[in-house]
Design an enzyme around this catalytic site. Structure first.
Site, PDB file in Angstrom:
ATOM      1  N   HIS A   1      45.296  66.943 -17.032  1.00  0.00           N
ATOM      2  CA  HIS A   1      44.256  65.864 -18.303  1.00  0.00           C
ATOM      3  C   HIS A   1      44.443  65.824 -18.915  1.00  0.00           C
ATOM      4  O   HIS A   1      44.259  64.718 -19.487  1.00  0.00           O
ATOM      5  CB  HIS A   1      43.231  66.514 -17.533  1.00  0.00           C
ATOM      6  CG  HIS A   1      43.269  65.400 -15.555  1.00  0.00           C
ATOM      7  ND1 HIS A   1      43.673  66.761 -14.893  1.00  0.00           N
ATOM      8  CD2 HIS A   1      43.091  64.530 -15.112  1.00  0.00           C
ATOM      9  CE1 HIS A   1      43.382  66.589 -13.736  1.00  0.00           C
ATOM     10  NE2 HIS A   1      43.547  65.085 -13.854  1.00  0.00           N
TER      11      HIS A   1
ATOM     12  N   ARG B   1      37.244  55.150  -8.118  1.00  0.00           N
ATOM     13  CA  ARG B   1      37.835  56.349  -7.721  1.00  0.00           C
ATOM     14  C   ARG B   1      36.530  57.347  -7.838  1.00  0.00           C
ATOM     15  O   ARG B   1      36.154  57.526  -8.611  1.00  0.00           O
ATOM     16  CB  ARG B   1      38.917  57.278  -8.432  1.00  0.00           C
ATOM     17  CG  ARG B   1      39.050  58.538  -7.490  1.00  0.00           C
ATOM     18  CD  ARG B   1      40.556  59.220  -7.939  1.00  0.00           C
ATOM     19  NE  ARG B   1      40.364  60.110  -9.147  1.00  0.00           N
ATOM     20  CZ  ARG B   1      41.092  60.259  -9.805  1.00  0.00           C
ATOM     21  NH1 ARG B   1      42.333  60.705  -9.813  1.00  0.00           N
ATOM     22  NH2 ARG B   1      40.905  60.508 -10.418  1.00  0.00           N
TER      23      ARG B   1
ATOM     24  N   GLU C   1      48.113  61.085  -2.627  1.00  0.00           N
ATOM     25  CA  GLU C   1      48.476  62.756  -2.996  1.00  0.00           C
ATOM     26  C   GLU C   1      48.917  64.289  -2.979  1.00  0.00           C
ATOM     27  O   GLU C   1      48.500  64.762  -3.494  1.00  0.00           O
ATOM     28  CB  GLU C   1      47.909  62.204  -4.431  1.00  0.00           C
ATOM     29  CG  GLU C   1      45.720  62.878  -3.915  1.00  0.00           C
ATOM     30  CD  GLU C   1      44.983  62.375  -5.254  1.00  0.00           C
ATOM     31  OE1 GLU C   1      45.625  62.574  -6.462  1.00  0.00           O
ATOM     32  OE2 GLU C   1      44.004  61.703  -4.986  1.00  0.00           O
TER      33      GLU C   1
ATOM     34  N   ASP D   1      49.183  64.912  -8.454  1.00  0.00           N
ATOM     35  CA  ASP D   1      48.387  65.445  -7.713  1.00  0.00           C
ATOM     36  C   ASP D   1      50.203  66.265  -6.173  1.00  0.00           C
ATOM     37  O   ASP D   1      50.296  66.364  -5.742  1.00  0.00           O
ATOM     38  CB  ASP D   1      48.184  65.330  -6.665  1.00  0.00           C
ATOM     39  CG  ASP D   1      46.491  65.878  -7.905  1.00  0.00           C
ATOM     40  OD1 ASP D   1      46.625  67.040  -8.208  1.00  0.00           O
ATOM     41  OD2 ASP D   1      45.579  65.061  -8.164  1.00  0.00           O
TER      42      ASP D   1
ATOM     43  N   CYS E   1      49.570  54.999  -8.997  1.00  0.00           N
ATOM     44  CA  CYS E   1      48.100  55.250 -10.174  1.00  0.00           C
ATOM     45  C   CYS E   1      48.861  56.440 -10.948  1.00  0.00           C
ATOM     46  O   CYS E   1      48.362  57.059 -11.534  1.00  0.00           O
ATOM     47  CB  CYS E   1      46.464  55.266 -10.093  1.00  0.00           C
ATOM     48  SG  CYS E   1      46.458  56.691  -8.983  1.00  0.00           S
TER      49      CYS E   1
HETATM   50  C1  PEP Z   1      47.995  61.806  -9.682  1.00  0.00           C
HETATM   51  O1  PEP Z   1      47.065  62.910  -9.184  1.00  0.00           O
HETATM   52  O2  PEP Z   1      48.565  61.169  -9.230  1.00  0.00           O
HETATM   53  C2  PEP Z   1      46.082  61.374 -10.511  1.00  0.00           C
HETATM   54  C3  PEP Z   1      46.197  59.490 -10.630  1.00  0.00           C
HETATM   55  O3  PEP Z   1      45.100  61.612 -10.107  1.00  0.00           O
HETATM   56  P1  PEP Z   1      44.129  62.924 -11.392  1.00  0.00           P
HETATM   57  O4  PEP Z   1      45.827  63.216 -12.394  1.00  0.00           O
HETATM   58  O5  PEP Z   1      43.461  62.370 -11.624  1.00  0.00           O
HETATM   59  O6  PEP Z   1      44.800  64.255 -10.765  1.00  0.00           O
HETATM   60 MG    MG Z   2      45.527  62.931  -8.167  1.00  0.00          MG
END
Ligand code: PEP
Ligand code: MG
Length: 390
Positions: free
Chosen positions: A38, A180, A279, A303, A350
């Protein structure tokens, strides 16, 4: 931090990065982490160069040293000689020129050479990031990560606090804003809530599992989203689903919130779309069943890659095995798109792969409808979708 710096740390968690003022952060280097951790995603949203998984860097630097970094090539020079420093400064100027040049694509619609109009959106963690991206001519927000609203707080945000943020988001962007619901857990914790330590947090109590187990908190968020929906075009998206029953249960809670709002005479968008992140491997295998119940899919390759390949997205020791181009990941993507289209469920992406220009032609070929990404990559993605140089 009150002056321009490159931050060097063992690791940075989302709760650390939210406390930093991005205008002073010229770069981030961490010993741990990977490209979809992140900290990398947050940094990309602000256009901050980031290098993760740099073992031993903390032994080689101390406060106040000069560092040059090139996040494209993955190079770092500590205390550079004058000539090296000048070379990096030139690189930096060239990059600034390239970023200026790419802006000319913004005026163009993201239409493929075959004539398909693609929806090109951004991922954001707060409304400040939306404001920074307002001039990018995008089709909306394909992912609003609401967990940052929870992480930046000293308490679970109230309905009013959340309503104010979602209303601002809807007003800022009259096009689609995909909100989300809370995706906490994994590497994202809350300063005011004690999570029981878990052996495998990424396989643990996170995302929709927490929302379904804490219905009051979930309803507070849903009410705020529904109330804000009359101010623009909001969509609701659930993270980390593994069973259709979870989707049905979450939809039922939305229906309950709608009923209560109706009784209270509070307006909301009756036709609000409800979709889900794709995911987990289970969601891929059940994609057709999900497609019958969801209005839209958004593929979360960050994910999805870690779960399909059983490779932790933040573990630098296995970072080379974390590969969103692995054929198994692409098979999953293809399955999702086909299942979605079979049941008239729009399919977006995404995860970070959506903004990777090396992946875009193949994703277009597979029929992906929407690409949502960090604001910093949108101009490059638009050029890749259009498929020609102007
Ligand atoms: C993902 O898992 O691709 C996603 C967009 O969500 P995050 O990166 O917030 O887990
Ligand atoms: Mg994710």
């Amino acid at each position: 931090i009150r002056q321009p710096v490159i931050v060097v740390a063992k690791d940075l968690f989302p709760s650390d990065t939210v406390k930093m003022d991005p205008k002073y952060i010229k770069g981030i280097i961490t010993e741990e982490g990977g490209v979809t951790s992140h900290v990398s995603i947050m940094a990309k949203n602000y256009g901050i160069p980031v290098l993760t998984g740099v073992s031993g860097i903390l032994d080689q630097v101390e406060d106040g040293l000069t560092i040059c970094m090139d996040a494209k090539c993955g190079t770092i020079v500590v205390e550079p000689e004058q000539a090296v420093l000048e070379a990096y400064e030139r690189l930096s100027e060239e990059e600034a020129i390239e970023q200026e040049n790419i802006k000319k694509y913004r005026a163009l619609e993201p239409v493929t050479p075959q004539g398909k109009r693609i929806s090109l959106c951004i991922n954001v963690g707060n409304t400040e990031e939306m404001k920074l991206a307002l001039d990018k001519n995008v089709d909306g927000v394909g992912l609003f990560r609401t967990e940052f609203l929870y992480m930046e707080n000293s308490h679970f945000p109230t309905e009013e606090e959340q309503f104010a943020v979602y209303k601002e988001a809807a007003t800022l962007c009259p096009k689609e804003v995909t909100i989300r619901t809370l995706d906490i857990g994994g590497d994202k914790s809350l300063p005011y809530y004690e999570f029981e330590p878990e052996e495998n947090p990424f396989l643990g109590w996170r995302a929709i599992r927490i929302s379904l187990d804490m219905p009051e908190m979930f309803e507070t968020q849903l009410r705020a989203i529904l109330r804000a929906s009359v101010f623009g075009h909001i969509r609701i998206m659930f993270p980390m689903l593994i069973s259709v029953e979870e989707l049905l249960e979450a939809k039922q809670i939305v229906a309950k919130c709608k009923n209560k709002l109706r009784q209270e005479g509070i307006p909301f968008d009756e036709g609000i779309e409800i979709g889900m992140m794709m995911e987990t491997p289970a969601s891929v295998l059940l994609a057709e069943e999900f497609a019958k119940e969801a209005d839209f899919f958004s593929i979360g390759t960050n994910d999805l890659t870690q779960y399909i390949l059983a490779v932790d997205r933040g573990n630098k020791k296995i970072a080379s095995r974390y590969d969103s181009f692995h054929p198994a990941v692409w098979k999953a993507i293809e399955t999702i798109i086909q299942a979605g289209h079979k049941y008239k469920c729009k399919v977006g992406m995404c995860g970070e792969l959506a903004g990777d220009v090396a992946a875009i032609p193949k994703l277009l070929e597979l029929g992906l409808d929407e690409f949502s990404m960090s604001a910093g990559t949108v101009d490059y993605a638009r050029r890749a979708i259009i498929g020609k140089v102007i």
